[in-house]
Design an enzyme around this catalytic site. Structure first.
Site, short mmCIF file in Angstrom:
data_model
loop_
_atom_site.label_atom_id
_atom_site.label_comp_id
_atom_site.label_asym_id
_atom_site.label_seq_id
_atom_site.Cartn_x
_atom_site.Cartn_y
_atom_site.Cartn_z
N GLU A 70 66.05 58.47 54.66
CA GLU A 70 66.61 59.70 55.21
C GLU A 70 65.54 60.75 55.43
OE1 GLU A 70 69.80 57.25 54.01
OE2 GLU A 70 68.04 57.87 52.86
N HIS A 139 79.60 58.03 48.31
CA HIS A 139 79.83 57.94 49.75
C HIS A 139 81.09 58.70 50.16
CE1 HIS A 139 77.26 54.49 48.85
NE2 HIS A 139 76.90 54.48 50.12
#
Length: 365
Positions: A70, A139
């Site tokens: 990321e 998540h």
């Protein structure tokens, strides 16, 4: 107007903007998908299918599969933006933004300011957020308040297919970095979407419905829940303003404050935990700016200060609340996916309204 899903509206927008501007590029994990696999390129087209078809049309130089990093994705996007590109980067789940906070908070958000306005950073970072798919604690989070608090970042949260297209178009054409939150349970949501070039301005809230008794402010998936709650309340002769901010930064403060001045009551519904949340921010705004118009205390409907569980039964127990009618208590525990979830939110809003509707005005100017 064409009828399409939230997902299709996003995909159409990416196709249109890449066709309109050769500087628009797409990057992220599996945005092509399948490279090196038996299925070949575009076997996936994004984990939620949003970027499908882009690789075949625009090629590997403009649709770029990135490593599982990321920090690398956000950093590459920020650098590309400084160099004249308009990158649309994807962080697969908003929960992973912690891994690229330096690139967002200390770099992309600060470029224009620290270079005295001589540089811009026209990047978009798309990300999925929210619970409702048994994706467990890592998540299922909704970290939009965290990035909303960072000066220099703009934050968009479409709740409809039309706004998905209009806000994403605006985001791609904006010269500042935009964090674009897509609730993962909304990808299949169908709606009427304007055809052709369509932009929704940032900082302009959507007035979902108008009423005179209470103001409901909600983001993302919670907007439709508020619509159902308002419909349920209307059977009792109670009418509600529903405000969808669309963007949390910039925020259409006037739309919210004008509504609260009219109704005198405010309930804020947001998926985040209560502490330092978007709901707390809106409550503080109203309390400080239109206190004299309030007829009752401001109420918030949020998740608890707790991770979101994986187990189906536990997810059903958490968010936004369970209501203990016998003891007249609200139990904060988040759920997002179960059949009764919407009904629980409606009950919660009704209970909050019932608790404040009979109170006298707090303060008279």
């Amino acid at each position: 107007m064409a009828k399409m899903s939230y997902r299709e509206a996003l995909t159409e927008t990416l196709h249109q903007e890449m066709a309109n501007d050769k500087n628009v590029i797409v990057m992220g994990e599996d945005v092509v998908g399948g490279t090196g696999s038996p299925g070949g390129p575009e076997a996936i087209g994004g984990v939620f299918g949003v970027t499908g078809g882009l690789f075949g049309k625009y090629g590997a130089e403009r649709v770029i599969d990135m490593p599982i990093s990321e920090a690398g994705i956000a950093g590459t996007a920020a650098g590309a933006a400084l160099a004249g590109k308009r990158p649309v980067a994807e962080i697969m789940f908003a929960d992973f933004m912690g891994l690229c906070m330096d690139q967002l908070m200390n770099q992309a958000a600060k470029f224009r300011y620290m270079f005295g306005g001589k540089a811009t950073c026209p990047m978009v970072l798309r990300t999925s957020y929210g619970a409702g798919m048994q994706a467990a604690s890592q998540h299922s989070q909704s970290p939009h308040p965290m990035v909303t608090a960072i000066p220099g970042l703009k934050v968009a949260m479409p709740s409809t297919a039309a706004d998905a297209k209009g806000l994403l178009t605006t985001a791609i054409r904006d010269d500042d970095p935009v964090i674009f939150f897509e609730h993962k349970t909304l990808y299949g949501l169908q709606g009427e979407v304007p055809e052709g070039d369509y932009l929704v301005p940032f900082g302009k809230a959507r007035i979902v419905s108008e009423g005179s008794d209470c103001t409901l402010v909600a983001t993302g998936r919670m907007v439709s829940f508020c619509e159902d709650a308002a419909n349920a309340l209307s059977a009792d002769g109670i009418s509600c303003d529903i405000i969808d901010p669309r963007t949390t930064s910039p925020l259409d403060e006037d739309a919210i404050l004008d509504s609260v001045e009219k109704t005198g009551r405010l309930i804020v519904v947001d998926e985040t935990p209560p502490r330092c949340s978007f709901a707390a921010d809106i409550a503080a705004l109203a309390a400080s700016e239109v206190f004299s118009s309030l007829k009752a205390p401001i109420k918030t409907v949020t998740g608890p200060h707790s991770p979101v569980p994986f187990a189906k039964e536990l997810e059903a127990e958490v968010m936004p609340v369970q209501i203990d009618y016998k003891n007249k208590q609200l139990k904060f525990l988040p759920s997002f996916n179960m059949a009764g979830e919407k009904e629980e939110i409606i009950k919660r809003i009704r209970l909050e309204f019932d608790g404040i509707k009979g109170r006298k005005k707090i303060f008279r100017a």
